[in-house]
Design a protein around this motif. Structure first.
Motif, PDB file in Angstrom:
ATOM      1  N   ALA A   7       0.683  -0.962  -0.776  1.00  0.00           N
ATOM      2  CA  ALA A   7       0.068   0.221   0.261  1.00  0.00           C
ATOM      3  C   ALA A   7       1.167   1.629   0.131  1.00  0.00           C
ATOM      4  N   SER A   8       1.638   0.931   0.695  1.00  0.00           N
ATOM      5  CA  SER A   8       3.195   2.373   0.745  1.00  0.00           C
ATOM      6  C   SER A   8       3.983   3.034  -0.824  1.00  0.00           C
ATOM      7  N   LEU A   9       3.643   1.447  -1.124  1.00  0.00           N
ATOM      8  CA  LEU A   9       4.561   1.815  -2.566  1.00  0.00           C
ATOM      9  C   LEU A   9       3.899   1.941  -3.328  1.00  0.00           C
ATOM     10  N   ALA A  10       2.579   1.603  -3.198  1.00  0.00           N
ATOM     11  CA  ALA A  10       1.911   2.356  -4.153  1.00  0.00           C
ATOM     12  C   ALA A  10       0.747   3.779  -4.343  1.00  0.00           C
ATOM     13  N   GLY A  11       0.408   4.005  -2.907  1.00  0.00           N
ATOM     14  CA  GLY A  11       0.765   5.374  -2.637  1.00  0.00           C
ATOM     15  C   GLY A  11       1.549   6.565  -3.084  1.00  0.00           C
ATOM     16  N   LEU A  12       2.904   5.685  -2.955  1.00  0.00           N
ATOM     17  CA  LEU A  12       3.742   7.202  -3.458  1.00  0.00           C
ATOM     18  C   LEU A  12       4.338   6.729  -5.246  1.00  0.00           C
ATOM     19  N   LEU A  13       3.688   6.073  -5.531  1.00  0.00           N
ATOM     20  CA  LEU A  13       4.274   6.030  -7.166  1.00  0.00           C
ATOM     21  C   LEU A  13       2.558   6.852  -7.517  1.00  0.00           C
ATOM     22  N   GLY A  14       1.361   7.119  -6.807  1.00  0.00           N
ATOM     23  CA  GLY A  14       0.688   7.609  -7.126  1.00  0.00           C
ATOM     24  C   GLY A  14       1.215   8.991  -7.194  1.00  0.00           C
ATOM     25  N   LEU A  15       1.556   9.242  -5.714  1.00  0.00           N
ATOM     26  CA  LEU A  15       1.479  10.947  -5.447  1.00  0.00           C
ATOM     27  C   LEU A  15       2.801  11.335  -6.592  1.00  0.00           C
ATOM     28  N   VAL A  16       3.531  10.283  -6.652  1.00  0.00           N
ATOM     29  CA  VAL A  16       4.644  11.095  -7.671  1.00  0.00           C
ATOM     30  C   VAL A  16       3.591  11.238  -9.130  1.00  0.00           C
ATOM     31  N   LEU A  17       3.074  10.434  -9.433  1.00  0.00           N
ATOM     32  CA  LEU A  17       2.533  10.396 -11.102  1.00  0.00           C
ATOM     33  C   LEU A  17       1.571  11.680 -11.220  1.00  0.00           C
ATOM     34  N   GLY A  18       1.151  12.038  -9.762  1.00  0.00           N
ATOM     35  CA  GLY A  18       0.172  12.966  -9.805  1.00  0.00           C
ATOM     36  C   GLY A  18       0.927  14.086  -9.613  1.00  0.00           C
ATOM     37  N   ALA A  19       1.630  14.475  -9.031  1.00  0.00           N
ATOM     38  CA  ALA A  19       2.568  15.122  -8.782  1.00  0.00           C
ATOM     39  C   ALA A  19       2.870  15.605  -9.831  1.00  0.00           C
ATOM     40  N   THR A  20       3.533  15.396 -10.697  1.00  0.00           N
ATOM     41  CA  THR A  20       4.649  15.001 -11.881  1.00  0.00           C
ATOM     42  C   THR A  20       3.537  14.902 -13.314  1.00  0.00           C
ATOM     43  N   VAL A  21       3.346  14.183 -13.769  1.00  0.00           N
ATOM     44  CA  VAL A  21       2.347  13.804 -14.880  1.00  0.00           C
ATOM     45  C   VAL A  21       1.182  14.087 -15.486  1.00  0.00           C
ATOM     46  N   ASP A  22      -0.028  14.104 -14.344  1.00  0.00           N
ATOM     47  CA  ASP A  22      -1.210  14.374 -14.024  1.00  0.00           C
ATOM     48  C   ASP A  22      -2.205  14.292 -12.717  1.00  0.00           C
ATOM     49  N   ARG A  23      -2.957  15.129 -12.823  1.00  0.00           N
ATOM     50  CA  ARG A  23      -3.572  15.695 -11.172  1.00  0.00           C
ATOM     51  C   ARG A  23      -4.712  13.662 -11.740  1.00  0.00           C
ATOM     52  N   ARG A  24      -4.373  14.087 -12.539  1.00  0.00           N
ATOM     53  CA  ARG A  24      -5.703  12.482 -11.901  1.00  0.00           C
ATOM     54  C   ARG A  24      -4.898  11.494 -11.477  1.00  0.00           C
ATOM     55  N   PHE A  25      -3.390  10.981 -11.553  1.00  0.00           N
ATOM     56  CA  PHE A  25      -3.389   9.365 -10.594  1.00  0.00           C
ATOM     57  C   PHE A  25      -3.288  10.182  -9.278  1.00  0.00           C
ATOM     58  N   LEU A  26      -3.492  11.277  -8.444  1.00  0.00           N
ATOM     59  CA  LEU A  26      -4.142  11.656  -7.356  1.00  0.00           C
ATOM     60  C   LEU A  26      -4.955  10.481  -7.290  1.00  0.00           C
ATOM     61  N   ALA A  27      -5.524  10.269  -7.786  1.00  0.00           N
ATOM     62  CA  ALA A  27      -6.906   9.155  -7.428  1.00  0.00           C
ATOM     63  C   ALA A  27      -6.279   7.799  -7.242  1.00  0.00           C
ATOM     64  N   VAL A  28      -5.267   7.580  -6.921  1.00  0.00           N
ATOM     65  CA  VAL A  28      -5.053   5.816  -6.397  1.00  0.00           C
ATOM     66  C   VAL A  28      -3.877   6.484  -5.441  1.00  0.00           C
ATOM     67  N   PRO A  29      -3.011   7.827  -4.645  1.00  0.00           N
ATOM     68  CA  PRO A  29      -2.547   7.200  -3.459  1.00  0.00           C
ATOM     69  C   PRO A  29      -4.915   7.324  -2.185  1.00  0.00           C
ATOM     70  N   ALA A  30      -5.366   8.174  -3.250  1.00  0.00           N
ATOM     71  CA  ALA A  30      -6.643   7.552  -2.086  1.00  0.00           C
ATOM     72  C   ALA A  30      -7.321   7.239  -2.412  1.00  0.00           C
ATOM     73  N   ILE A  31      -7.988   6.257  -3.106  1.00  0.00           N
ATOM     74  CA  ILE A  31      -8.408   5.046  -3.062  1.00  0.00           C
ATOM     75  C   ILE A  31      -7.292   3.798  -2.346  1.00  0.00           C
ATOM     76  N   VAL A  32      -6.187   4.023  -2.225  1.00  0.00           N
ATOM     77  CA  VAL A  32      -4.750   3.225  -1.428  1.00  0.00           C
ATOM     78  C   VAL A  32      -5.496   3.300  -0.058  1.00  0.00           C
ATOM     79  N   ALA A  33      -6.415   4.823   0.419  1.00  0.00           N
ATOM     80  CA  ALA A  33      -5.911   4.943   1.762  1.00  0.00           C
ATOM     81  C   ALA A  33      -7.202   4.632   2.299  1.00  0.00           C
ATOM     82  N   VAL A  34      -8.378   4.234   1.271  1.00  0.00           N
ATOM     83  CA  VAL A  34      -9.832   4.668   1.720  1.00  0.00           C
ATOM     84  C   VAL A  34      -9.802   2.761   1.639  1.00  0.00           C
ATOM     85  N   MET A  35      -9.037   1.804   1.061  1.00  0.00           N
ATOM     86  CA  MET A  35      -9.099   0.583   0.863  1.00  0.00           C
ATOM     87  C   MET A  35      -8.445   0.083   1.982  1.00  0.00           C
ATOM     88  N   LEU A  36      -7.157   0.088   2.388  1.00  0.00           N
ATOM     89  CA  LEU A  36      -6.023   0.763   3.672  1.00  0.00           C
ATOM     90  C   LEU A  36      -7.043   0.814   5.069  1.00  0.00           C
TER      91      LEU A  36
END
Lengths: 154, 158
Positions: free
Chosen positions: B66-95
Motif C-alpha cells: 500500500a505504501s509503495l502504491a500510494g507513493l507511486l500514485g503521488l509522484v505521478l499525480g504531482a509530475t504527470v497528471d493530477r488524476r493520478f492522485l486518485a491512486v493514493p486516495a483509493i489506497v488510503a480508503v482500501m487500507l
C-alpha cells in the motif's frame, strides 16, 4: 516471584524478530511483559470458562498494525484531499505518511509508534504470547506426549 | 472437517478468504506439525520456529504494498497528471477498509500466493513449541498459581 523477573531478558531475545518491539523503548516493552505476567498469575488458578473468556478478549484486541493502518489511511486521505482541493503542497503529507509507513513495514519504526506503545497497544505476537500461555494454563497442551515417542505423529 | 476447525475466532483476513485457500493453509500447518513431530530433532524444531518468526505476515505485505502504491500514485499525480492522485486516495480508503473489515482488493492474490496471517503463523509456531516439549515444564492445574504462571510465561518466551 524471582522466577518471574528472569524471562524479560529472554523474552527480548525470543522476540527479536518482532520489529515493533525492536523499535520500542525497552521500558515500554517491559511494561507489556509485566502486564502479561500479572494476567497469567491472576488466571493461573481460574476456571476454564474465565480463561476462555479472556482468550476471546485477546482475539478481539486491536493490535498495533490495525491502529497504524487506520492512522496512516486517515492522515494520507486528508493530505490528498487538501492537496487536490486547496494547495498542492499538502501532497507532502501523504508522501511523508506513505514513506514512514513503508519504513514501518520494512524496519518497524514509524513516528506514531512511540505514542501507540505508550498507550499500551500491543503487537499480535505479544497478544498471542499471552493467549498461548493461557492455553497452556487451561491444559490445552497436556494431551501432547513427550519427544521420546517420535514414531507416532502427534 | 468441522467448520470450527477452519474458523479460529475473529481473524478478519481468514474470514475474507475463499475457504479452500484457508483449508490449504491449515493442511500445510498440519503437515508441517506432523513432520516436525515424526522426524525433527530439537535443533531442527528451533530452526523451524526461527523461520516462522522471520515470515512476512499478511499485515506486513499489505503495508509494504500500500505504501509503495500510494507513493507511486503521488509522484505521478504531482509530475504527470493530477488524476493520478486518485491512486493514493483509493489506497488510503482500501487500507481503512482493511483495518476495519479485513478485506483488501489484493487479498485474494496475496492469499493465493500463500501469505499467512500472524494468527496462522503463531498457530504453527506454538504447535512446534508444544512438540519441542516447551510446555511440559508447566505444573498441572492444582499446583501453586504463582509457579504455574511463571512456568507458562517462561515456556511461551523460550
Amino acid at each position: 516471584m524471582k522466577s518471574m523477573d528472569v524471562p524479560t531478558e529472554r523474552a527480548r531475545e525470543a522476540f527479536a524478530e518482532d520489529r515493533v518491539r525492536g523499535s520500542s523503548a525497552d521500558r515500554l516493552n517491559r511494561l507489556v511483559d509485566l502486564e502479561t505476567q500479572r494476567c497469567l498469575e491472576e488466571l493461573a488458578s481460574a476456571d476454564r470458562d474465565t480463561i476462555s473468556q479472556h482468550i476471546g478478549a485477546l482475539d478481539r484486541e486491536w493490535d498495533v498494525e490495525r491502529y497504524l493502518q487506520t492512522n496512516a489511511a486517515i492522515a494520507s486521505l486528508a493530505g490528498v484531499a487538501l492537496g487536490a482541493a486547496v494547495n498542492r503542497r499538502f501532497l507532502l503529507l501523504p508522501g511523508v505518511v506513505f514513506g514512514f509507513f513503508l519504513q514501518h513495514a520494512i524496519q518497524g519504526w514509524c513516528p506514531p509508534l512511540p505514542l501507540f506503545r505508550r498507550m499500551g497497544i500491543r503487537t499480535r505476537r505479544e497478544i498471542n504470547r499471552e493467549k498461548y500461555a493461557l492455553k497452556v494454563l487451561r491444559g490445552d497442551f497436556e494431551t501432547i506426549g513427550p519427544l521420546a515417542g517420535r514414531e507416532q505423529p502427534r | 472437517m468441522h467448520a470450527t476447525l477452519h474458523a479460529p475466532g475473529p481473524d478478519r483476513v481468514r474470514a475474507n478468504t475463499w475457504p479452500p485457500i484457508n483449508e490449504r493453509v491449515d493442511r500445510g500447518i498440519q503437515l508441517r506439525l506432523r513432520q516436525a513431530a515424526a522426524w525433527h530433532t530439537p535443533d531442527e524444531l528451533s530452526d523451524q520456529i526461527a523461520a516462522l518468526d522471520m515470515e512476512w505476515d499478511f499485515e506486513r505485505v499489505v503495508e509494504a504494498e500500500a505504501s509503495l502504491a500510494g507513493l507511486l500514485g503521488l509522484v505521478l499525480g504531482a509530475t504527470v497528471d493530477r488524476r493520478f492522485l486518485a491512486v493514493p486516495a483509493i489506497v488510503a480508503v482500501m487500507l481503512l477498509v482493511h483495518a476495519s473489515q479485513g478485506w483488501y482488493p489484493l487479498l485474494p492474490i496475496f492469499r493465493r500466493l500463500g501469505v499467512r496471517t500472524r494468527h496462522e503463523i503463531d498457530r504453527e509456531r506454538f504447535g512446534v513449541k508444544a512438540i519441542r516439549g516447551d510446555f511440559t515444564t508447566v505444573p498441572p492445574a492444582g499446583a501453586a498459581a504463582t509457579e504455574r504462571a511463571a512456568a507458562a510465561w517462561k515456556a511461551v518466551c523460550a
